[in-house]
Design an enzyme around this catalytic site. Structure first.
Site, mmCIF file in Angstrom:
data_model
loop_
_atom_site.group_PDB
_atom_site.id
_atom_site.type_symbol
_atom_site.label_atom_id
_atom_site.label_comp_id
_atom_site.label_asym_id
_atom_site.label_seq_id
_atom_site.Cartn_x
_atom_site.Cartn_y
_atom_site.Cartn_z
ATOM 1 N N TYR A 18 0.827 -1.203 0.000
ATOM 2 C CA TYR A 18 0.000 0.000 0.000
ATOM 3 C C TYR A 18 0.867 1.260 0.000
ATOM 4 O O TYR A 18 0.564 2.239 -0.682
ATOM 5 C CB TYR A 18 -0.937 0.017 1.213
ATOM 6 C CG TYR A 18 -1.918 -1.126 1.246
ATOM 7 C CD1 TYR A 18 -2.564 -1.564 0.091
ATOM 8 C CD2 TYR A 18 -2.197 -1.785 2.435
ATOM 9 C CE1 TYR A 18 -3.463 -2.611 0.121
ATOM 10 C CE2 TYR A 18 -3.100 -2.841 2.478
ATOM 11 C CZ TYR A 18 -3.725 -3.246 1.317
ATOM 12 O OH TYR A 18 -4.617 -4.285 1.354
ATOM 13 N N GLU A 30 2.234 14.199 -9.223
ATOM 14 C CA GLU A 30 2.830 15.428 -8.696
ATOM 15 C C GLU A 30 4.140 15.777 -9.398
ATOM 16 O O GLU A 30 5.152 15.107 -9.224
ATOM 17 C CB GLU A 30 3.080 15.296 -7.189
ATOM 18 C CG GLU A 30 1.826 15.112 -6.381
ATOM 19 C CD GLU A 30 0.855 16.274 -6.529
ATOM 20 O OE1 GLU A 30 1.308 17.443 -6.490
ATOM 21 O OE2 GLU A 30 -0.346 16.014 -6.688
ATOM 22 N N GLU A 71 6.834 16.331 0.837
ATOM 23 C CA GLU A 71 6.063 16.375 -0.413
ATOM 24 C C GLU A 71 4.951 15.333 -0.404
ATOM 25 O O GLU A 71 3.837 15.606 -0.864
ATOM 26 C CB GLU A 71 6.992 16.164 -1.610
ATOM 27 C CG GLU A 71 6.331 16.394 -2.938
ATOM 28 C CD GLU A 71 5.891 17.831 -3.169
ATOM 29 O OE1 GLU A 71 4.700 18.032 -3.490
ATOM 30 O OE2 GLU A 71 6.721 18.748 -3.018
ATOM 31 N N GLU A 78 -3.491 17.527 0.312
ATOM 32 C CA GLU A 78 -4.227 18.128 -0.803
ATOM 33 C C GLU A 78 -5.350 17.217 -1.280
ATOM 34 O O GLU A 78 -6.456 17.687 -1.569
ATOM 35 C CB GLU A 78 -3.282 18.443 -1.957
ATOM 36 C CG GLU A 78 -2.407 19.647 -1.717
ATOM 37 C CD GLU A 78 -1.496 19.951 -2.896
ATOM 38 O OE1 GLU A 78 -1.467 19.156 -3.870
ATOM 39 O OE2 GLU A 78 -0.817 20.986 -2.841
ATOM 40 N N LYS A 96 -3.850 23.985 2.497
ATOM 41 C CA LYS A 96 -2.946 23.659 1.390
ATOM 42 C C LYS A 96 -1.705 24.550 1.406
ATOM 43 O O LYS A 96 -0.595 24.087 1.140
ATOM 44 C CB LYS A 96 -3.682 23.795 0.061
ATOM 45 C CG LYS A 96 -4.693 22.710 -0.198
ATOM 46 C CD LYS A 96 -5.346 22.949 -1.550
ATOM 47 C CE LYS A 96 -6.273 21.846 -1.943
ATOM 48 N NZ LYS A 96 -6.796 22.035 -3.317
ATOM 49 N N ASP A 97 -1.900 25.838 1.698
ATOM 50 C CA ASP A 97 -0.767 26.765 1.741
ATOM 51 C C ASP A 97 0.206 26.398 2.857
ATOM 52 O O ASP A 97 1.427 26.456 2.677
ATOM 53 C CB ASP A 97 -1.255 28.206 1.940
ATOM 54 C CG ASP A 97 -1.997 28.750 0.732
ATOM 55 O OD1 ASP A 97 -1.921 28.135 -0.352
ATOM 56 O OD2 ASP A 97 -2.665 29.804 0.877
#
Length: 130
Positions: A18, A30, A71, A78, A96-97
């Protein structure tokens, strides 16, 4: 009838599967993660060329892992925010920011670590050829 759980080893292997599936999905979706992977490859190539010490490799590996981890967390956040708030909402944007800010902090930290590791080698090369 009670459902049987998979044996311990099989469930651990499933967990790895997974996790790899998640990393693969993030890599495919991404662009920034792909850039981080390319950057890491260049750093590893430079480290091999310069024959880094074991301690320097530890610093580089931790720096690369920090950025990739940030990341991946950013990507996961996100996805969840988009799921629960498909329309624009100020708090969704704020979340998100903040996650993107965490990636920036991790990247800058990795850059500073990389400078501490690589600058002495680059300085020595500069002096050798000038």
């Amino acid at each position: 009838m009670e459902r049987r759980r998979p044996p311990f080893i099989r469930s651990r292997l499933n967990s790895f599967g997974y996790a790899l599936k998640g990393i693969s999905a993030a890599f495919r979706s991404e662009v920034n993660l792909r850039w981080h992977v390319i950057s890491a490859g260049m750093v590893v190539a430079a480290g091999l060329y310069l024959s880094l010490t074991a301690l320097e490799w530890v610093v580089i590996c931790f720096a690369i892992g920090l950025v990739w981890m940030a990341e991946l967390f950013n990507t996961a956040l996100e996805v969840v925010v988009n799921l629960v708030s498909p329309n624009h909402h100020p708090l969704a944007g704020k979340a998100k920011d903040i996650a993107a800010g965490a990636v920036l902090v991790a990247s800058l930290t990795a850059m500073v670590a990389g400078l501490f590791v690589f600058l002495p080698y680059l300085w020595a090369l500069w002096e050798k050829y000038t």
